[in-house]
Design an enzyme around this catalytic site. Structure first.
Site, PDB file in Angstrom:
ATOM      1  N   SER A   1       0.838  -1.195   0.000  1.00  0.00           N
ATOM      2  CA  SER A   1       0.000   0.000   0.000  1.00  0.00           C
ATOM      3  C   SER A   1       0.877   1.249   0.000  1.00  0.00           C
ATOM      4  O   SER A   1       1.950   1.262  -0.595  1.00  0.00           O
ATOM      5  CB  SER A   1      -0.957  -0.039   1.194  1.00  0.00           C
ATOM      6  OG  SER A   1      -0.255  -0.189   2.417  1.00  0.00           O
TER       7      SER A   1
ATOM      8  N   ASP B   1       3.703  12.162   8.780  1.00  0.00           N
ATOM      9  CA  ASP B   1       2.349  12.608   9.116  1.00  0.00           C
ATOM     10  C   ASP B   1       1.715  11.763  10.212  1.00  0.00           C
ATOM     11  O   ASP B   1       0.514  11.809  10.412  1.00  0.00           O
ATOM     12  CB  ASP B   1       1.461  12.559   7.868  1.00  0.00           C
ATOM     13  CG  ASP B   1       1.446  11.178   7.217  1.00  0.00           C
ATOM     14  OD1 ASP B   1       2.082  10.247   7.769  1.00  0.00           O
ATOM     15  OD2 ASP B   1       0.807  11.011   6.159  1.00  0.00           O
TER      16      ASP B   1
ATOM     17  N   HIS C   1       2.945   7.677   7.578  1.00  0.00           N
ATOM     18  CA  HIS C   1       3.915   7.336   6.537  1.00  0.00           C
ATOM     19  C   HIS C   1       5.335   7.654   6.994  1.00  0.00           C
ATOM     20  O   HIS C   1       5.558   8.540   7.818  1.00  0.00           O
ATOM     21  CB  HIS C   1       3.558   8.078   5.246  1.00  0.00           C
ATOM     22  CG  HIS C   1       2.202   7.724   4.744  1.00  0.00           C
ATOM     23  ND1 HIS C   1       1.115   8.562   4.891  1.00  0.00           N
ATOM     24  CD2 HIS C   1       1.740   6.600   4.147  1.00  0.00           C
ATOM     25  CE1 HIS C   1       0.038   7.974   4.382  1.00  0.00           C
ATOM     26  NE2 HIS C   1       0.398   6.783   3.924  1.00  0.00           N
TER      27      HIS C   1
END
Length: 262
Positions: free
Chosen positions: A14, A193, A196
């Site tokens: 992902s 963030d 990530h």
């Protein structure tokens, strides 16, 4: 297709995979480390869970492909582990189904081996679900999305389930949940963030991947120091040495790297 043909390392997952070339990411670092040794192929999909991965698995890894990857690094779990939305929409996948999906993915990858010579098996490394900075996630709320329910309690449960599955299947797995927490101030240092990976977080991932590749008793060995360097022969066209009579072969130079990886 350009040649010569090199071993292929596929990063499949992902957003932790899709973004691995940004912010000094781990995919970019691996591409540098394996330059002239292997091709690092990015197959990352922002926001995806294990359900969507299964939908495209046969397209990303066709079993009848003429060339199969030497290594696949798989990561799904962060989006699966998000809390469910009341609408039934969203990336959440219940833990038992997540484990089933990951098992199907790994079985598919293992079965591609039958199309290769015994010396060229597809090897697999799985990355487990990493932790998150919950406070930063709450502070980054946006009117675009519904509330993001990401907790370290959920991340840990999916990470542990993934590790357990991989051990049962004899697949190499990296415990990212604990590896990232091994550094000081990890909640701020390892993420951009809260979710990530930052450059520091990516360096931890690379260190763990290289450790597995070095310790694995695989033939052929896929650790970068054990793999041949493409077009590494001496040449009269190389830079001339200080003696004015010989040349310097730069094919193995690594001085330019920020970290001298082991």
């Amino acid at each position: 297709m350009v040649g010569p043909e090199r071993p292929q390392f596929v990063l499949f997952g992902s957003s932790i995979v899709q973004l691995s070339y940004g912010h000094g990411g781990w995919g970019a670092i691996l591409s540098d480390i394996y330059s002239r040794k292997a091709d690092i192929l990015l197959r990352g999909y922002f926001g995806w869970n294990s359900r969507r991965a299964l939908q495209v698995l046969h397209k990303v890894f066709p079993k009848d492909a003429a060339v199969q990857p030497s290594l696949v690094i798989v990561y799904f779990g962060g989006n699966d582990s998000m809390g469910p939305h009341s609408s039934g929409l969203g990336p959440h996948v219940p833990l038992p189904e997540y484990v089933e999906n990951m098992e199907k993915i790994l079985i598919h990858l293992q079965m591609t081996i039958e199309f290769q010579n015994l010396s060229e098996k597809t090897r697999i490394i799985v990355l487990s679900c990493p932790p998150v900075n919950e406070d930063k996630i709450r502070g980054n709320t946006s009117g675009i999305f519904s509330e993001l329910l990401r907790t370290n309690e959920l991340c840990q449960s999916y990470s542990e389930a993934c590790i357990k599955l991989c051990r049962e299947m004899d697949v190499k797995v990296i415990d990212l949940f604990n590896a990232l927490q091994s550094t000081d101030d990890w909640m701020n240092a390892c993420f951009t963030d809260g979710i990530h990976l930052s450059a520091k977080g990516s360096k931890i991932v690379v260190k763990e991947i290289l450790r597995v590749l070095k310790e694995a008793e695989w033939e052929p060995c896929l650790h970068w120091k054990s793999m041949p360097t493409e077009f590494s022969e001496d040449s009269a066209f190389d830079l001339v040495a200080a003696d004015g009579k010989t040349t310097l072969n730069p094919s193995e130079w690594t001085f330019y790297r920020e970290i001298q990886w082991d």
